[in-house]
Design a protein around this motif. Structure first.
Motif, PDB file in Angstrom:
ATOM      1  N   ARG A 189       0.829  -1.209   0.000  1.00 49.49           N
ATOM      2  CA  ARG A 189       0.000   0.000   0.000  1.00 49.49           C
ATOM      3  C   ARG A 189       0.861   1.256   0.000  1.00 49.49           C
ATOM      4  O   ARG A 189       0.527   2.250  -0.639  1.00 49.49           O
ATOM      5  N   GLN A 232       1.894   1.753  -3.436  1.00 47.23           N
ATOM      6  CA  GLN A 232       0.799   2.336  -4.209  1.00 47.23           C
ATOM      7  C   GLN A 232       0.742   3.844  -4.001  1.00 47.23           C
ATOM      8  O   GLN A 232       0.601   4.613  -4.959  1.00 47.23           O
ATOM      9  N   ARG A 291       0.420  -0.154  -9.285  1.00 47.56           N
ATOM     10  CA  ARG A 291      -0.855   0.303  -9.817  1.00 47.56           C
ATOM     11  C   ARG A 291      -1.891   0.464  -8.719  1.00 47.56           C
ATOM     12  O   ARG A 291      -1.975  -0.349  -7.792  1.00 47.56           O
ATOM     13  N   ALA A 292      -2.705   1.488  -8.827  1.00 48.11           N
ATOM     14  CA  ALA A 292      -3.702   1.787  -7.798  1.00 48.11           C
ATOM     15  C   ALA A 292      -4.795   0.728  -7.733  1.00 48.11           C
ATOM     16  O   ALA A 292      -5.448   0.572  -6.694  1.00 48.11           O
ATOM     17  N   ASP A 293      -5.022  -0.003  -8.831  1.00 47.64           N
ATOM     18  CA  ASP A 293      -6.104  -0.986  -8.849  1.00 47.64           C
ATOM     19  C   ASP A 293      -5.680  -2.351  -8.313  1.00 47.64           C
ATOM     20  O   ASP A 293      -6.486  -3.281  -8.269  1.00 47.64           O
ATOM     21  N   ILE A 294      -4.420  -2.473  -7.906  1.00 53.74           N
ATOM     22  CA  ILE A 294      -3.938  -3.749  -7.377  1.00 53.74           C
ATOM     23  C   ILE A 294      -4.479  -3.981  -5.967  1.00 53.74           C
ATOM     24  O   ILE A 294      -4.473  -3.089  -5.123  1.00 53.74           O
ATOM     25  N   ASP A 295      -4.947  -5.201  -5.706  1.00 55.83           N
ATOM     26  CA  ASP A 295      -5.346  -5.602  -4.363  1.00 55.83           C
ATOM     27  C   ASP A 295      -4.102  -6.145  -3.660  1.00 55.83           C
ATOM     28  O   ASP A 295      -3.605  -7.218  -4.032  1.00 55.83           O
ATOM     29  N   THR A 321       4.030   0.258 -12.271  1.00 53.82           N
ATOM     30  CA  THR A 321       3.365   1.136 -13.216  1.00 53.82           C
ATOM     31  C   THR A 321       4.095   1.207 -14.542  1.00 53.82           C
ATOM     32  O   THR A 321       3.516   1.567 -15.558  1.00 53.82           O
TER      33      THR A 321
END
Length: 219
Positions: A150, A153, A159-163, A204
């Motif tokens: 996090r 991120q 990437r911001a959409d990664i869990d 990214t």
């Protein structure tokens, strides 16, 4: 005037508990988990077996508590104390390689390997023990990966959409698979490769200079 004080039962219990911890860890390392018995643990610890049965429901429960205590002592000796976390130097790849290399060292250390394998195997057939194994040992470590990813991120490195919870499994999953099934040697080079392959799909921008094939290079 001499004052006769009654024995401190709490100190005696703590000494006995630590002796039991040392006994079960020693026996599992020496003779293996299947041949470790409550009777053998009690004899080595110098306590009655009823003491063990009074505190724990099974030898697996004894081993789990002893192993958690072992990890806590190791953290204290390494100066980690209550402040634990993955390194954050700003270089995500380097930080993850440090952590995975340390994990390789721990998984191949006889003091940790034997009890970890025993608990992992026992957790499969004993759902309650398995849940405790995850709660007390695995999940706290996994949450450290979540926090580090996090932070990456927030820094724009991932990437911001990664869990993060799924992403961390790309790192620890292959390592655990190779260790658990002994498919191939567990090495620092393999740990580094896991990080390189994982970050190719998480960062990214493509990692340069890693030597990994791009999709068009794959055959």
């Amino acid at each position: 005037m001499v004052v006769n004080r009654p024995p401190d039962s709490s100190r005696r219990s703590e000494r006995s508990r630590r002796a039991i911890y040392d006994a079960v860890l020693g026996l599992v390392g020496e003779v293996g988990y299947p041949r470790t018995t409550i009777e053998a643990i009690a004899a080595r610890a110098g306590v009655g077996k009823q003491t063990i049965y009074r505190w724990w429901p099974s030898k697996a429960a004894v081993l789990l508590e002893a192993f958690v205590a072992l990890g806590d002592r190791a953290a204290e000796e390494n100066g980690a104390g209550d402040v634990r976390g993955l390194p954050d130097t700003g270089d995500l790849a380097a930080d993850l390689k440090v952590v995975l290399r340390a994990t390789v060292d721990e998984l191949t250390d006889p003091a940790f390997e034997a009890p970890t394998r025993a608990l992992a195997a026992e957790g499969i057939v004993d759902p309650q023990l398995g849940a405790e194994f995850v709660q007390k040992l695995l999940d706290p470590s996994l949450q450290l990966y979540v926090a580090r990813l996090r932070a990456a991120q927030e820094a724009g490195q991932v990437r911001a959409d990664i869990d993060p919870r799924i992403a961390l499994e790309l790192l620890v999953g292959p390592l655990t698979h190779r260790w658990l099934l002994r498919t191939l040697p567990l090495t620092h080079a393999y740990a580094d490769a896991i990080v390189d392959y994982t970050l190719r799909g998480l960062t990214t921008s493509p990692t340069t200079g890693s030597g990994l094939p791009t999709p068009c290079d794959s055959r």
